[in-house]
Write a protein that holds these residues in place. Structure first.
Motif, PDB file in Angstrom:
ATOM      1  N   MET A  53      17.876 -47.283 -40.982  1.00 48.98           N
ATOM      2  CA  MET A  53      16.523 -47.695 -40.653  1.00 48.98           C
ATOM      3  C   MET A  53      15.792 -46.908 -41.629  1.00 48.98           C
ATOM      4  N   TRP A  54      14.690 -47.704 -42.100  1.00 53.57           N
ATOM      5  CA  TRP A  54      13.421 -46.879 -42.834  1.00 53.57           C
ATOM      6  C   TRP A  54      12.650 -46.031 -41.922  1.00 53.57           C
ATOM      7  N   PRO A  55      12.343 -44.736 -42.504  1.00 51.39           N
ATOM      8  CA  PRO A  55      11.598 -43.754 -41.664  1.00 51.39           C
ATOM      9  C   PRO A  55      10.237 -44.416 -41.039  1.00 51.39           C
ATOM     10  N   ASP A  56       9.553 -45.339 -41.811  1.00 52.25           N
ATOM     11  CA  ASP A  56       8.571 -45.763 -41.741  1.00 52.25           C
ATOM     12  C   ASP A  56       8.607 -46.593 -40.326  1.00 52.25           C
ATOM     13  N   ASN A  57       9.672 -47.252 -39.892  1.00 52.92           N
ATOM     14  CA  ASN A  57       9.935 -48.142 -38.863  1.00 52.92           C
ATOM     15  C   ASN A  57      10.358 -47.398 -37.550  1.00 52.92           C
ATOM     16  N   TRP A  58      10.674 -46.062 -37.661  1.00 56.82           N
ATOM     17  CA  TRP A  58      10.967 -45.374 -36.707  1.00 56.82           C
ATOM     18  C   TRP A  58      10.225 -45.233 -35.567  1.00 56.82           C
ATOM     19  N   GLY A  59       8.728 -44.969 -35.651  1.00 49.07           N
ATOM     20  CA  GLY A  59       7.853 -45.055 -34.834  1.00 49.07           C
ATOM     21  C   GLY A  59       7.777 -46.074 -33.823  1.00 49.07           C
ATOM     22  N   VAL A  60       7.795 -47.250 -34.488  1.00 43.99           N
ATOM     23  CA  VAL A  60       7.628 -48.570 -33.673  1.00 43.99           C
ATOM     24  C   VAL A  60       8.988 -48.974 -32.962  1.00 43.99           C
ATOM     25  N   VAL A  61      10.016 -48.496 -33.415  1.00 44.61           N
ATOM     26  CA  VAL A  61      11.433 -48.921 -32.997  1.00 44.61           C
ATOM     27  C   VAL A  61      11.305 -47.831 -31.799  1.00 44.61           C
ATOM     28  N   SER A  62      11.015 -46.703 -31.789  1.00 41.30           N
ATOM     29  CA  SER A  62      11.094 -45.738 -30.813  1.00 41.30           C
ATOM     30  C   SER A  62      10.131 -46.402 -29.590  1.00 41.30           C
ATOM     31  N   LEU A  63       9.050 -46.760 -29.909  1.00 39.25           N
ATOM     32  CA  LEU A  63       7.949 -47.268 -29.171  1.00 39.25           C
ATOM     33  C   LEU A  63       8.594 -48.713 -28.106  1.00 39.25           C
ATOM     34  N   PHE A  64       9.315 -49.480 -28.927  1.00 37.43           N
ATOM     35  CA  PHE A  64       9.953 -50.591 -28.436  1.00 37.43           C
ATOM     36  C   PHE A  64      10.864 -50.233 -27.348  1.00 37.43           C
ATOM     37  N   LEU A  65      11.883 -49.155 -27.779  1.00 32.42           N
ATOM     38  CA  LEU A  65      12.754 -48.678 -26.866  1.00 32.42           C
ATOM     39  C   LEU A  65      12.020 -48.229 -25.284  1.00 32.42           C
ATOM     40  N   LYS A  66      10.942 -47.533 -25.697  1.00 30.85           N
ATOM     41  CA  LYS A  66      10.263 -47.090 -24.348  1.00 30.85           C
ATOM     42  C   LYS A  66       9.648 -48.182 -23.638  1.00 30.85           C
ATOM     43  N   CYS A  67       9.309 -49.332 -24.337  1.00 29.63           N
ATOM     44  CA  CYS A  67       8.789 -50.075 -23.609  1.00 29.63           C
ATOM     45  C   CYS A  67      10.178 -51.066 -22.984  1.00 29.63           C
ATOM     46  N   ALA A  68      11.021 -51.109 -23.480  1.00 25.84           N
ATOM     47  CA  ALA A  68      12.194 -52.120 -23.230  1.00 25.84           C
ATOM     48  C   ALA A  68      12.728 -51.745 -21.854  1.00 25.84           C
TER      49      ALA A  68
END
Length: 70
Positions: free
Chosen positions: A1-16
């Motif tokens: 995973m690209w480091p720039d995407n980690w924030g939004v992926v973490s956010l998605f997991l929190k929302c999911a």
């Protein structure tokens, strides 16, 4: 995973975990956006650009909806 995407992926997991809206038949309609807003507001260090993060979340939501609904 690209480091720039980690924030939004973490956010998605929190929302999911708890922010899905379901039909009476159990199919996924999508995210509960007021709930997503709360998650985003409480995790601002993850996503410095909220508008971009929301756009990315919607893309992830659409992809997940297709998988979850089969």
């Amino acid at each position: 995973m690209w480091p720039d995407n980690w924030g939004v992926v973490s956010l998605f997991l929190k929302c999911a975990v708890s922010q899905w809206v379901l039909t009476p038949q159990g199919r996924v309609l999508g995210f509960n956006y007021p709930g997503v807003e709360v998650v985003m507001r409480h995790n601002t260090p993850l996503v410095p650009d909220a508008a971009l993060a929301f756009d990315q979340l919607q893309g992830m939501e659409a992809a997940a909806r297709g998988v979850l609904n089969g």
